[in-house]
Design a protein around this motif. Structure first.
Motif, PDB file in Angstrom:
ATOM      1  N   UNK A 144       0.851  -1.186   0.000  1.00  0.00           N
ATOM      2  CA  UNK A 144       0.000   0.000   0.000  1.00  0.00           C
ATOM      3  C   UNK A 144       0.888   1.236   0.000  1.00  0.00           C
ATOM      4  N   UNK A 145       0.464   2.237  -0.767  1.00  0.00           N
ATOM      5  CA  UNK A 145       1.216   3.488  -0.845  1.00  0.00           C
ATOM      6  C   UNK A 145       0.228   4.622  -1.092  1.00  0.00           C
ATOM      7  N   UNK A 146       0.382   5.704  -0.344  1.00  0.00           N
ATOM      8  CA  UNK A 146      -0.496   6.867  -0.473  1.00  0.00           C
ATOM      9  C   UNK A 146      -1.966   6.447  -0.375  1.00  0.00           C
ATOM     10  N   UNK A 147      -2.254   5.589   0.592  1.00  0.00           N
ATOM     11  CA  UNK A 147      -3.566   4.955   0.680  1.00  0.00           C
ATOM     12  C   UNK A 147      -4.357   5.477   1.874  1.00  0.00           C
ATOM     13  N   UNK A 163     -17.279   4.177   4.529  1.00  0.00           N
ATOM     14  CA  UNK A 163     -16.108   4.910   4.031  1.00  0.00           C
ATOM     15  C   UNK A 163     -15.379   4.086   2.972  1.00  0.00           C
ATOM     16  N   UNK A 164     -15.256   2.782   3.222  1.00  0.00           N
ATOM     17  CA  UNK A 164     -14.591   1.904   2.245  1.00  0.00           C
ATOM     18  C   UNK A 164     -15.352   1.876   0.927  1.00  0.00           C
ATOM     19  N   UNK A 223     -14.517   6.032  -5.554  1.00  0.00           N
ATOM     20  CA  UNK A 223     -13.666   7.150  -5.953  1.00  0.00           C
ATOM     21  C   UNK A 223     -12.309   6.691  -6.476  1.00  0.00           C
ATOM     22  N   UNK A 224     -12.062   5.373  -6.477  1.00  0.00           N
ATOM     23  CA  UNK A 224     -10.801   4.854  -6.970  1.00  0.00           C
ATOM     24  C   UNK A 224      -9.636   5.070  -6.026  1.00  0.00           C
ATOM     25  N   UNK A 225      -9.923   5.203  -4.715  1.00  0.00           N
ATOM     26  CA  UNK A 225      -8.874   5.426  -3.712  1.00  0.00           C
ATOM     27  C   UNK A 225      -8.450   4.083  -3.128  1.00  0.00           C
ATOM     28  N   UNK A 226      -7.169   3.817  -3.119  1.00  0.00           N
ATOM     29  CA  UNK A 226      -6.642   2.593  -2.525  1.00  0.00           C
ATOM     30  C   UNK A 226      -6.791   2.655  -0.996  1.00  0.00           C
ATOM     31  N   UNK A 227      -7.234   1.554  -0.417  1.00  0.00           N
ATOM     32  CA  UNK A 227      -7.432   1.551   1.036  1.00  0.00           C
ATOM     33  C   UNK A 227      -7.108   0.182   1.622  1.00  0.00           C
TER      34      UNK A 227
END
Length: 667
Positions: free
Chosen positions: A415-418, A431-432, A438-442
């Motif tokens: 994971x990076x910038x997640x 939230x997940x 939104x295409x946000x890595x989590x």
């Protein structure tokens, strides 16, 4: 005419008011006040209460209402999620406590049957006290709250076989196997009947009741469902409380469950007080004072024994040591169903009078300690973990345990910038879901095994473990996370997690969900960037809609709510809103509202007429902004626009004129 029980009710409630007022000034739990009331007013105190048996009946009603509300708030889906904890956790806790208590009681000189019966009594915890305290503290959905509920449900179920075995222990043998098989058949029959009621009968009944628009009828229906289900389970030999819990589960599947809780809550608060008073009435104060050192020693032994069993049980279910300790401090007491079982033991000579008084004293002492232990359980658990083991040994054990938690393919996950989510309850799940769209890595950290396995099966990037452990946080690359959201219900665990996160990173933006606004200052001090308290966010959502209805410009509303959050909700405190805040939300169109009124078939004054013929503008100075007709909106309004049946008119005008139009429509 003299009303039976009136004197007892007045004495109990009046004395309780005085004692609890004193306890509140001393910041002591009200449960202790009720116990003290029973000791003072009972037959072994000042003998102010004559109808002790009738008071016990009232206390049973309190337990019924308590379990009914717990069932409503928990739901059938929630029960299914913890079914493994109910069976495995309950069996290990009751079985382990029974075996150890039997061994110690036998060594102290009790015969084997009496020692086994004492094991029955000690293995049961207090459903009424524990669930009430967890509910008040908002901990029902925490891992330790779910564990407590699961084990208490199993205890309520196992009481029935214990009652059946008691005559056998006393030598009054019968066909025990046949009795157990018959009881199992009855239980399955009751569950099947309740399923049919919950699926088909109760929803239809509640729809009819709600349509009647009678609050009295709604409350009466709730009480009937609660008592009828409790009576049904009692009639087949199961406990009243278990039936009330089942009734609550039935209502929980309805959309009217919140109103049911609000309607029943006052009844619960009144009747549950009689339960605690009745417990205090059982104590012989003279015997208690005369044997206090021995009783304290026995009480300590019971607490240590139950703590050890519960800690081992919870850890075997793969929960961390901290959760196991908190669960132990939650369930260490002897409960109310043990009182019921003890009366049966007295009838069968399995309890001598002095042993019975020892048991009562131990029960009341442990019940009285429960509010304090639950309140300070997180702090005590943290201290025990720090002080109980050398730091090197503790770190090594945590590393071994955490390696077992990590998935086999964990090394391939990066994971990076997640976004990092701690807790995958309702808030975390929502939230997940938004992050995924939104295409946000989590990444998610979850401590509850049931939630973890379910989320894992759904393909969520989730890791099982305690977010307060450094190795777990390192595994999900916390130091590279852009945002961390902590959405759990345990404030003590939240503070530990924040401290650990700040040891790993200072750049991550930490957002914390709390239950109360009083937790904001400490949470921010530990390193959180934003704290969102549930109690005030609900208020913000409400008055946002209120201001919108008063035609406050949307940008002004957003600016106002932003200021409230920026100043940590101080505007909503008892100090009130300052002049600056008031000036920022003044309406640009004072004393005007937008209302929506339906056009029904019998509105002969306006149906079929044009707007100019209806007189809305000439008579009432009301402007029609739009009309909703057949799921579409008509926004190009002219004087010749015709009003039809089932139209929804969007009207603009003063509140007084809107009210006049409403009366004009229905007359």
């Amino acid at each position: 005419m003299e009303l039976p029980l009136l004197k007892e009710v007045v004495i109990i409630l009046g004395l309780s008011v005085l004692i609890i007022l004193i306890f509140q000034r001393m910041k002591l739990p009200s449960i202790l006040g009720f116990l003290i009331t029973g000791m003072i007013a009972g037959p072994n105190g000042l003998s102010l209460i004559g109808a002790a048996h009738e008071v016990e009946i009232l206390s049973e009603i309190g337990i019924i209402f308590l379990l009914f509300i717990i069932g409503i708030e928990f739901s059938i889906r929630g029960l299914i999620k913890i079914r493994h904890t109910v069976l495995l956790g309950g069996l290990m806790q009751v079985g382990g406590t029974l075996i150890l208590t039997t061994a110690f009681a036998y060594l102290l000189g009790l015969s084997l049957p009496k020692a086994v019966f004492m094991g029955f009594l000690i293995s049961l915890s207090s459903t009424a006290i524990v669930l009430k305290l967890l509910q008040e503290r908002g901990q029902m959905n925490t891992p330790n709250g779910k564990i407590a509920l699961a084990i208490l449900i199993f205890q309520d179920l196992i009481v029935v076989p214990m009652i059946l075995v008691t005559p056998l222990l006393a030598g009054n043998s019968g066909n025990l196997l046949m009795s157990l098989l018959l009881m199992s058949g009855k239980f399955l029959m009751v569950v099947g009947l309740l399923y049919i009621l919950a699926r088909y009968v109760v929803p239809l009944l509640l729809d009819r009741v709600v349509k009647a628009r009678s609050r009295e009828l709604f409350i009466l229906t709730m009480v009937v469902i609660c008592f009828a289900t409790a009576w049904l389970t009692s009639s087949v030999g199961l406990s009243l409380a278990l039936g009330a819990f089942f009734a609550g589960l039935i209502i929980s599947e309805s959309e009217y469950s919140h109103q049911a809780t609000a309607s029943i809550l006052p009844f619960r608060e009144i009747f549950i007080s009689f339960f605690f008073v009745s417990v205090g009435m059982l104590t012989d104060l003279q015997y208690f004072v005369g044997n206090l050192p021995v009783l304290l020693l026995f009480t300590l032994a019971v607490i240590v024994l139950k703590l050890l069993i519960i800690i081992v049980t919870v850890m075997l279910m793969r929960y961390p040591l901290r959760t196991a300790l908190i669960s132990g401090f939650t369930l260490f007491q002897v409960g109310e169903f043990a009182f019921l079982l003890s009366t049966i033991g007295l009838r069968h000579n399995l309890l001598e009078q002095d042993v019975y008084q020892n048991f009562l004293a131990i029960s009341i002492l442990t019940m009285g300690m429960t509010p304090f232990m639950i309140a300070y359980a997180p702090a005590i658990s943290d201290w025990l973990i720090r002080a109980g083991l050398p730091a090197r040994v503790r770190d090594r054990l945590m590393q071994v345990r955490n390696r077992r938690k990590l998935p086999e393919d964990s090394s391939s996950t990066t994971w990076h910038d997640h976004l990092l989510l701690v807790g995958f309850g309702i808030n975390g799940h929502n939230v997940a879901r938004a992050a995924a769209k939104a295409g946000i890595s989590y990444a998610v950290i979850e401590l509850d095994p049931e939630i973890f396995h379910q989320a894992k099966a759904e393909g969520e990037p989730i890791v099982f473990g305690d977010a307060a452990d450094e190795m777990i946080l390192q595994h999900v690359n916390t130091h590279e996370a852009r945002v961390v959201v902590i959405a759990i219900s345990d404030p003590h665990a939240t503070r530990k997690i924040i401290s650990m996160i700040r040891r790993l990173t200072e750049t991550a933006h930490v957002i914390v969900r709390t239950r109360y606004v009083t937790e904001i200052e400490e949470t921010l001090r530990l390193g959180a960037d934003e704290v969102i308290p549930e109690e005030f966010e609900t208020s913000i959502q409400i008055f946002t809609r209120v201001l919108n209805r008063y035609l406050i410009p949307w940008d002004k509303i957003q600016h106002f709510t932003g200021q409230i959050r920026a100043h940590n909700y101080e505007v909503l405190s008892s100090k009130g809103i300052g002049m600056e805040g008031q000036a920022q939300i003044q309406s640009h169109i004072p004393d005007m509202v937008i209302a929506v009124l339906p056009v029904q078939q019998d509105n002969n004054r306006i149906v079929g007429k044009t707007l100019i013929e209806s007189g809305l503008k000439s008579k009432f100075n009301i402007t029609v902004l739009a009309i909703r007709r057949d799921k579409r909106y008509i926004t190009e309004i002219t004087p010749s626009t015709t009003i039809r049946t089932d139209d929804m008119l969007f009207l603009f005008g003063s509140p007084e004129k809107i009210s006049e139009v409403n009366r004009y429509f229905v007359l």
